[in-house]
Design a protein around this motif. Structure first.
Motif, PDB file in Angstrom:
ATOM      1  N   ALA A 162       0.828  -1.211   0.000  1.00  0.00           N
ATOM      2  CA  ALA A 162       0.000   0.000   0.000  1.00  0.00           C
ATOM      3  C   ALA A 162       0.859   1.258   0.000  1.00  0.00           C
ATOM      4  CB  ALA A 162      -0.948  -0.008   1.204  1.00  0.00           C
ATOM      5  N   ARG A 163       1.925   1.279   0.791  1.00  0.00           N
ATOM      6  CA  ARG A 163       2.790   2.475   0.846  1.00  0.00           C
ATOM      7  C   ARG A 163       3.513   2.693  -0.486  1.00  0.00           C
ATOM      8  NH1 ARG A 163       7.610   0.411   1.223  1.00  0.00           N
ATOM      9  NH2 ARG A 163       7.972  -1.495   2.377  1.00  0.00           N
ATOM     10  N   GLU A 164       3.819   1.604  -1.200  1.00  0.00           N
ATOM     11  CA  GLU A 164       4.472   1.733  -2.508  1.00  0.00           C
ATOM     12  C   GLU A 164       3.492   2.291  -3.535  1.00  0.00           C
ATOM     13  OE1 GLU A 164       7.694  -1.908  -2.056  1.00  0.00           O
ATOM     14  OE2 GLU A 164       5.654  -2.360  -2.722  1.00  0.00           O
ATOM     15  N   ARG A 165       2.248   1.817  -3.500  1.00  0.00           N
ATOM     16  CA  ARG A 165       1.219   2.365  -4.396  1.00  0.00           C
ATOM     17  C   ARG A 165       1.037   3.846  -4.121  1.00  0.00           C
ATOM     18  NH1 ARG A 165      -3.611  -2.111  -3.820  1.00  0.00           N
ATOM     19  NH2 ARG A 165      -2.273  -3.910  -4.097  1.00  0.00           N
ATOM     20  N   GLN A 166       0.924   4.195  -2.833  1.00  0.00           N
ATOM     21  CA  GLN A 166       0.757   5.601  -2.476  1.00  0.00           C
ATOM     22  C   GLN A 166       1.973   6.411  -2.921  1.00  0.00           C
ATOM     23  OE1 GLN A 166      -2.159   7.002  -1.121  1.00  0.00           O
ATOM     24  NE2 GLN A 166      -1.098   8.837  -1.815  1.00  0.00           N
ATOM     25  N   GLY A 167       3.152   5.828  -2.815  1.00  0.00           N
ATOM     26  CA  GLY A 167       4.364   6.501  -3.275  1.00  0.00           C
ATOM     27  C   GLY A 167       4.311   6.812  -4.757  1.00  0.00           C
ATOM     28  N   LEU A 168       3.769   5.886  -5.549  1.00  0.00           N
ATOM     29  CA  LEU A 168       3.645   6.124  -6.990  1.00  0.00           C
ATOM     30  C   LEU A 168       2.579   7.179  -7.289  1.00  0.00           C
ATOM     31  CD1 LEU A 168       4.022   2.469  -8.286  1.00  0.00           C
ATOM     32  CD2 LEU A 168       5.667   4.357  -8.542  1.00  0.00           C
ATOM     33  N   VAL A 169       1.589   7.283  -6.429  1.00  0.00           N
ATOM     34  CA  VAL A 169       0.595   8.349  -6.570  1.00  0.00           C
ATOM     35  C   VAL A 169       1.261   9.700  -6.311  1.00  0.00           C
ATOM     36  CG1 VAL A 169      -1.454   9.378  -5.487  1.00  0.00           C
ATOM     37  CG2 VAL A 169      -1.419   6.928  -5.997  1.00  0.00           C
ATOM     38  N   ASP A 170       2.060   9.756  -5.252  1.00  0.00           N
ATOM     39  CA  ASP A 170       2.629  11.028  -4.795  1.00  0.00           C
ATOM     40  C   ASP A 170       3.880  11.473  -5.554  1.00  0.00           C
ATOM     41  OD1 ASP A 170       0.636  11.089  -2.848  1.00  0.00           O
ATOM     42  OD2 ASP A 170       1.916  10.147  -1.328  1.00  0.00           O
ATOM     43  N   LEU A 171       4.626  10.528  -6.110  1.00  0.00           N
ATOM     44  CA  LEU A 171       5.890  10.852  -6.771  1.00  0.00           C
ATOM     45  C   LEU A 171       5.645  11.726  -8.001  1.00  0.00           C
ATOM     46  CD1 LEU A 171       8.925  10.151  -6.459  1.00  0.00           C
ATOM     47  CD2 LEU A 171       8.541   8.280  -8.067  1.00  0.00           C
ATOM     48  N   PRO A 172       6.331  12.872  -8.098  1.00  0.00           N
ATOM     49  CA  PRO A 172       6.126  13.732  -9.267  1.00  0.00           C
ATOM     50  C   PRO A 172       6.671  13.099 -10.544  1.00  0.00           C
ATOM     51  CG  PRO A 172       7.884  14.615  -7.877  1.00  0.00           C
ATOM     52  CD  PRO A 172       7.301  13.417  -7.156  1.00  0.00           C
ATOM     53  N   CYS A 173       6.076  13.503 -11.666  1.00  0.00           N
ATOM     54  CA  CYS A 173       6.459  12.934 -12.964  1.00  0.00           C
ATOM     55  C   CYS A 173       6.192  13.982 -14.047  1.00  0.00           C
ATOM     56  CB  CYS A 173       5.661  11.644 -13.204  1.00  0.00           C
ATOM     57  SG  CYS A 173       6.176  10.712 -14.652  1.00  0.00           S
ATOM     58  N   GLU A 174       6.838  15.144 -13.902  1.00  0.00           N
ATOM     59  CA  GLU A 174       6.601  16.242 -14.837  1.00  0.00           C
ATOM     60  C   GLU A 174       7.837  16.657 -15.611  1.00  0.00           C
ATOM     61  OE1 GLU A 174       4.344  19.490 -13.084  1.00  0.00           O
ATOM     62  OE2 GLU A 174       3.562  18.105 -11.592  1.00  0.00           O
ATOM     63  N   THR A 175       8.925  16.919 -14.915  1.00  0.00           N
ATOM     64  CA  THR A 175      10.151  17.342 -15.587  1.00  0.00           C
ATOM     65  C   THR A 175      10.858  16.112 -16.163  1.00  0.00           C
ATOM     66  OG1 THR A 175      11.587  17.093 -13.652  1.00  0.00           O
ATOM     67  CG2 THR A 175      10.436  19.224 -13.904  1.00  0.00           C
ATOM     68  N   ALA A 176      11.822  16.341 -17.039  1.00  0.00           N
ATOM     69  CA  ALA A 176      12.566  15.222 -17.633  1.00  0.00           C
ATOM     70  C   ALA A 176      13.215  14.362 -16.546  1.00  0.00           C
ATOM     71  CB  ALA A 176      13.607  15.744 -18.608  1.00  0.00           C
ATOM     72  N   GLN A 177      13.788  14.981 -15.529  1.00  0.00           N
ATOM     73  CA  GLN A 177      14.433  14.220 -14.450  1.00  0.00           C
ATOM     74  C   GLN A 177      13.398  13.448 -13.625  1.00  0.00           C
ATOM     75  OE1 GLN A 177      17.891  13.809 -13.878  1.00  0.00           O
ATOM     76  NE2 GLN A 177      16.939  12.130 -12.754  1.00  0.00           N
ATOM     77  N   GLU A 178      12.270  14.081 -13.311  1.00  0.00           N
ATOM     78  CA  GLU A 178      11.211  13.398 -12.555  1.00  0.00           C
ATOM     79  C   GLU A 178      10.655  12.210 -13.334  1.00  0.00           C
ATOM     80  OE1 GLU A 178       9.518  17.271 -10.054  1.00  0.00           O
ATOM     81  OE2 GLU A 178       8.481  16.595 -11.864  1.00  0.00           O
ATOM     82  N   ILE A 179      10.504  12.382 -14.633  1.00  0.00           N
ATOM     83  CA  ILE A 179      10.002  11.296 -15.482  1.00  0.00           C
ATOM     84  C   ILE A 179      10.980  10.122 -15.464  1.00  0.00           C
ATOM     85  CG2 ILE A 179       9.483  10.639 -17.875  1.00  0.00           C
ATOM     86  CD1 ILE A 179       8.398  13.588 -18.192  1.00  0.00           C
ATOM     87  N   ALA A 180      12.260  10.406 -15.608  1.00  0.00           N
ATOM     88  CA  ALA A 180      13.283   9.348 -15.573  1.00  0.00           C
ATOM     89  C   ALA A 180      13.303   8.669 -14.208  1.00  0.00           C
ATOM     90  CB  ALA A 180      14.656   9.937 -15.903  1.00  0.00           C
ATOM     91  N   ASP A 181      13.212   9.453 -13.145  1.00  0.00           N
ATOM     92  CA  ASP A 181      13.207   8.895 -11.789  1.00  0.00           C
ATOM     93  C   ASP A 181      11.970   8.037 -11.552  1.00  0.00           C
ATOM     94  OD1 ASP A 181      15.579  10.254 -11.308  1.00  0.00           O
ATOM     95  OD2 ASP A 181      14.641  11.828 -10.092  1.00  0.00           O
ATOM     96  N   TYR A 182      10.812   8.504 -12.005  1.00  0.00           N
ATOM     97  CA  TYR A 182       9.567   7.761 -11.829  1.00  0.00           C
ATOM     98  C   TYR A 182       9.671   6.411 -12.529  1.00  0.00           C
ATOM     99  CZ  TYR A 182       4.550   7.079 -11.122  1.00  0.00           C
ATOM    100  OH  TYR A 182       3.336   6.600 -10.718  1.00  0.00           O
ATOM    101  N   ARG A 183      10.161   6.455 -13.745  1.00  0.00           N
ATOM    102  CA  ARG A 183      10.321   5.227 -14.535  1.00  0.00           C
ATOM    103  C   ARG A 183      11.216   4.231 -13.813  1.00  0.00           C
ATOM    104  NH1 ARG A 183      10.104   3.308 -19.790  1.00  0.00           N
ATOM    105  NH2 ARG A 183      11.899   2.108 -20.451  1.00  0.00           N
ATOM    106  N   GLU A 184      12.327   4.705 -13.288  1.00  0.00           N
ATOM    107  CA  GLU A 184      13.274   3.818 -12.602  1.00  0.00           C
ATOM    108  C   GLU A 184      12.677   3.256 -11.314  1.00  0.00           C
ATOM    109  OE1 GLU A 184      16.087   1.348 -11.667  1.00  0.00           O
ATOM    110  OE2 GLU A 184      15.927   2.345 -13.599  1.00  0.00           O
ATOM    111  N   VAL A 185      12.044   4.086 -10.526  1.00  0.00           N
ATOM    112  CA  VAL A 185      11.410   3.626  -9.279  1.00  0.00           C
ATOM    113  C   VAL A 185      10.345   2.583  -9.591  1.00  0.00           C
ATOM    114  CG1 VAL A 185       9.868   4.340  -7.388  1.00  0.00           C
ATOM    115  CG2 VAL A 185      11.910   5.694  -7.921  1.00  0.00           C
ATOM    116  N   LEU A 186       9.504   2.864 -10.560  1.00  0.00           N
ATOM    117  CA  LEU A 186       8.424   1.951 -10.929  1.00  0.00           C
ATOM    118  C   LEU A 186       8.974   0.601 -11.406  1.00  0.00           C
ATOM    119  CD1 LEU A 186       5.444   1.337 -11.506  1.00  0.00           C
ATOM    120  CD2 LEU A 186       5.740   2.478 -13.702  1.00  0.00           C
TER     121      LEU A 186
END
Length: 152
Positions: free
Chosen positions: A46-70
């Motif tokens: 549940a905390r991981e799902r919530q983390g994916l909800v909360d994690l930003p994914c807008e800038t190029a770096q955030e998008i790359a980070d989101y992809r890697e975390v996921l």
């Protein structure tokens, strides 16, 4: 898309438990180019799902980070690597005119959606209507989304 956590009313029956993938996470999946299957989502804590909800994914770096975390979370929980999705450089939710699939779905419900109305919506709202208008999608939430977004 705004960084704030946004859930739609039409998602209310499942967002508290996050048993389904909310639109804002689906938006991020399309943004970062990862295909997340529902069984992968269910294997996350549940905390991981919530983390994916909360994690930003807008800038190029955030998008790359989101992809890697996921991708790491899915590998750690399932032993599988999620498939890649092609990332559309000009996604239809940023278009200035209503996509045909959304118009057709609206017409099937006797609702006309004009370009001016489309432009008043946020990219996340447009994304939701696009996803909910697809023939392959169970789209019982299309009309509730139209109501929620003030289009009917």
């Amino acid at each position: 898309m705004q960084s704030a956590t946004i859930f739609f009313q039409f998602e209310a029956d499942f967002v508290e438990s996050l048993r389904c993938i909310p639109m804002q996470v689906r938006y991020k999946l399309d943004t970062c180019g990862v295909k997340l299957k529902l069984h992968h989502w269910h294997q996350l804590a549940a905390r991981e799902r919530q983390g994916l909800v909360d994690l930003p994914c807008e800038t190029a770096q955030e998008i790359a980070d989101y992809r890697e975390v996921l991708r790491r979370l899915v590998r750690d929980r399932s032993g599988e690597t999620p498939k890649d999705l092609a990332v559309d450089a000009n996604p239809p939710w940023f278009e200035e005119s209503v996509p045909e699939t959304v118009q057709e779905k609206g017409r099937s419900l006797s609702v006309e959606i004009g370009d001016r109305q489309w432009l008043t919506l946020t990219p996340l709202q447009r994304f939701a209507l696009l996803k909910l208008s697809r023939p392959s999608h169970e789209n019982r939430n299309f009309y509730p989304a139209l109501q929620e977004f003030g289009l009917v």
